[in-house]
Scaffold this active site. Structure first.
Site, PDB file in Angstrom:
ATOM      1  N   GLY A  12      39.180  47.428  33.393  1.00 18.76           N
ATOM      2  CA  GLY A  12      38.870  48.831  33.593  1.00 18.76           C
ATOM      3  C   GLY A  12      38.709  49.106  35.069  1.00 18.76           C
ATOM      4  O   GLY A  12      38.480  48.190  35.860  1.00 18.76           O
ATOM      5  N   GLN A  17      35.363  53.590  42.359  1.00 20.29           N
ATOM      6  CA  GLN A  17      35.663  52.283  42.943  1.00 20.29           C
ATOM      7  C   GLN A  17      36.805  52.356  43.934  1.00 20.29           C
ATOM      8  O   GLN A  17      36.993  51.437  44.738  1.00 20.29           O
ATOM      9  CB  GLN A  17      36.056  51.286  41.846  1.00 20.29           C
ATOM     10  CG  GLN A  17      34.905  50.895  40.940  1.00 20.29           C
ATOM     11  CD  GLN A  17      35.339  49.887  39.896  1.00 20.29           C
ATOM     12  OE1 GLN A  17      35.782  50.261  38.825  1.00 20.29           O
ATOM     13  NE2 GLN A  17      35.236  48.609  40.211  1.00 20.29           N
ATOM     14  N   CYS A  57      32.327  42.427  38.027  1.00 17.13           N
ATOM     15  CA  CYS A  57      32.837  43.731  38.467  1.00 17.13           C
ATOM     16  C   CYS A  57      33.752  43.527  39.662  1.00 17.13           C
ATOM     17  O   CYS A  57      33.427  42.762  40.567  1.00 17.13           O
ATOM     18  CB  CYS A  57      31.674  44.645  38.854  1.00 17.13           C
ATOM     19  SG  CYS A  57      32.208  46.259  39.457  1.00 17.13           S
ATOM     20  N   LEU A  58      34.864  44.227  39.667  1.00 19.74           N
ATOM     21  CA  LEU A  58      35.813  44.118  40.778  1.00 19.74           C
ATOM     22  C   LEU A  58      35.179  44.546  42.097  1.00 19.74           C
ATOM     23  O   LEU A  58      35.621  44.123  43.164  1.00 19.74           O
ATOM     24  CB  LEU A  58      37.044  44.990  40.507  1.00 19.74           C
ATOM     25  CG  LEU A  58      37.909  44.568  39.311  1.00 19.74           C
ATOM     26  CD1 LEU A  58      38.987  45.605  39.074  1.00 19.74           C
ATOM     27  CD2 LEU A  58      38.521  43.202  39.556  1.00 19.74           C
ATOM     28  N   HIS A  99      30.331  49.844  31.131  1.00 18.91           N
ATOM     29  CA  HIS A  99      30.444  49.434  32.539  1.00 18.91           C
ATOM     30  C   HIS A  99      31.097  50.546  33.378  1.00 18.91           C
ATOM     31  O   HIS A  99      30.620  50.866  34.473  1.00 18.91           O
ATOM     32  CB  HIS A  99      31.268  48.140  32.587  1.00 18.91           C
ATOM     33  CG  HIS A  99      31.521  47.594  33.947  1.00 18.91           C
ATOM     34  ND1 HIS A  99      30.887  46.464  34.423  1.00 18.91           N
ATOM     35  CD2 HIS A  99      32.350  48.003  34.949  1.00 18.91           C
ATOM     36  CE1 HIS A  99      31.318  46.217  35.657  1.00 18.91           C
ATOM     37  NE2 HIS A  99      32.206  47.129  36.004  1.00 18.91           N
ATOM     38  N   GLU A 100      32.170  51.130  32.850  1.00 17.10           N
ATOM     39  CA  GLU A 100      32.874  52.174  33.611  1.00 17.10           C
ATOM     40  C   GLU A 100      32.044  53.458  33.701  1.00 17.10           C
ATOM     41  O   GLU A 100      32.026  54.116  34.751  1.00 17.10           O
ATOM     42  CB  GLU A 100      34.249  52.469  32.994  1.00 17.10           C
ATOM     43  CG  GLU A 100      35.202  51.280  32.904  1.00 17.10           C
ATOM     44  CD  GLU A 100      35.289  50.443  34.164  1.00 17.10           C
ATOM     45  OE1 GLU A 100      35.098  50.968  35.270  1.00 17.10           O
ATOM     46  OE2 GLU A 100      35.541  49.229  34.040  1.00 17.10           O
ATOM     47  N   HIS A 103      29.617  53.122  36.396  1.00 15.28           N
ATOM     48  CA  HIS A 103      30.207  53.378  37.723  1.00 15.28           C
ATOM     49  C   HIS A 103      30.187  54.873  38.054  1.00 15.28           C
ATOM     50  O   HIS A 103      29.910  55.269  39.189  1.00 15.28           O
ATOM     51  CB  HIS A 103      31.669  52.912  37.770  1.00 15.28           C
ATOM     52  CG  HIS A 103      31.854  51.473  38.138  1.00 15.28           C
ATOM     53  ND1 HIS A 103      31.459  50.949  39.342  1.00 15.28           N
ATOM     54  CD2 HIS A 103      32.422  50.451  37.467  1.00 15.28           C
ATOM     55  CE1 HIS A 103      31.774  49.659  39.401  1.00 15.28           C
ATOM     56  NE2 HIS A 103      32.362  49.321  38.261  1.00 15.28           N
TER      57      HIS A 103
HETATM   58  O1  GNR Z   1      37.550  43.376  34.951  1.00 14.24           O
HETATM   59  C1  GNR Z   1      36.434  43.596  34.546  1.00 14.24           C
HETATM   60  N1  GNR Z   1      35.934  42.784  33.604  1.00 14.24           N
HETATM   61  C2  GNR Z   1      34.787  43.066  32.902  1.00 14.24           C
HETATM   62  C3  GNR Z   1      34.239  42.064  32.143  1.00 14.24           C
HETATM   63  C4  GNR Z   1      33.113  42.278  31.441  1.00 14.24           C
HETATM   64  C5  GNR Z   1      32.526  43.508  31.476  1.00 14.24           C
HETATM   65  C6  GNR Z   1      33.046  44.515  32.233  1.00 14.24           C
HETATM   66  C7  GNR Z   1      34.185  44.307  32.934  1.00 14.24           C
HETATM   67  S1  GNR Z   1      34.869  45.583  33.852  1.00 14.24           S
HETATM   68  C8  GNR Z   1      35.669  44.691  35.101  1.00 14.24           C
HETATM   69  C9  GNR Z   1      36.508  45.579  35.980  1.00 14.24           C
HETATM   70  C10 GNR Z   1      35.622  46.512  36.720  1.00 14.24           C
HETATM   71  O2  GNR Z   1      34.866  46.161  37.587  1.00 14.24           O
HETATM   72  N2  GNR Z   1      35.664  47.752  36.342  1.00 14.24           N
HETATM   73  O3  GNR Z   1      34.839  48.655  36.891  1.00 14.24           O
HETATM   74 NI    NI Z   2      33.209  47.480  37.743  1.00 11.44          NI
END
Ligand code: GNR
Ligand code: NI
Length: 130
Positions: A12, A17, A57-58, A99-100, A103
């Protein structure tokens, strides 16, 4: 940095980001059941059962931590054409949605994660076991 989500090993990517201050994210959990999605103005309609999950998270490269997430959630929003959508899911899909949406609200998993630690790659793990 990244121009598309596929430039990085992500499932995601949220607009903030990549310096876009809009409430939108893209998601592709890369399984057979779920198509890639663009979600605009997402809203969590319901969520149930808490679980502790490992997450990365990236925007925080090389780290992982454990965080409490809901196991199942229902999210509504608009798709890229402005149509109303409803996404219901569990597992990685539910985790990624939360998670998104975090953000979009300026929250990173590291704000709430326990046991934040360096991510160990499969190669490193194998080397350590050898
Ligand atoms: O690539 C991602 N892997 C992930 C793994 C477990 C829970 C959430 C994520 S999201 C992350 C990519 C990212 O940082 N998206 O904002
Ligand atoms: Ni993330």
């Amino acid at each position: 940095m990244f121009e598309t989500m596929y430039d990085a090993p992500g499932v995601g990517l949220a607009a903030p980001q990549v310096n876009v201050s809009k409430r939108v994210f893209v998601m592709d959990v890369r399984d057979d059941e779920h198509e890639p999605a663009v979600v605009i103005n997402p809203k969590i309609e319901s969520a149930e059962e808490e679980v502790e999950l490992r997450e990365g998270c990236l925007s925080v490269p090389g780290m992982v931590g454990d965080i409490i997430r809901y196991k199942r959630i229902v999210v509504t929003g608009l798709d890229r054409t402005g149509q109303k959508i409803r996404i219901e899911g569990e597992g990685l899909l539910a985790q990624c949605l939360q998670h998104e949406i975090d953000h979009l609200n300026g929250t990173l998993y590291i704000d709430r994660a326990q046991n934040l630690r360096p991510a160990i790659s499969e190669e490193e793990k194998e080397a350590a076991e050898a």
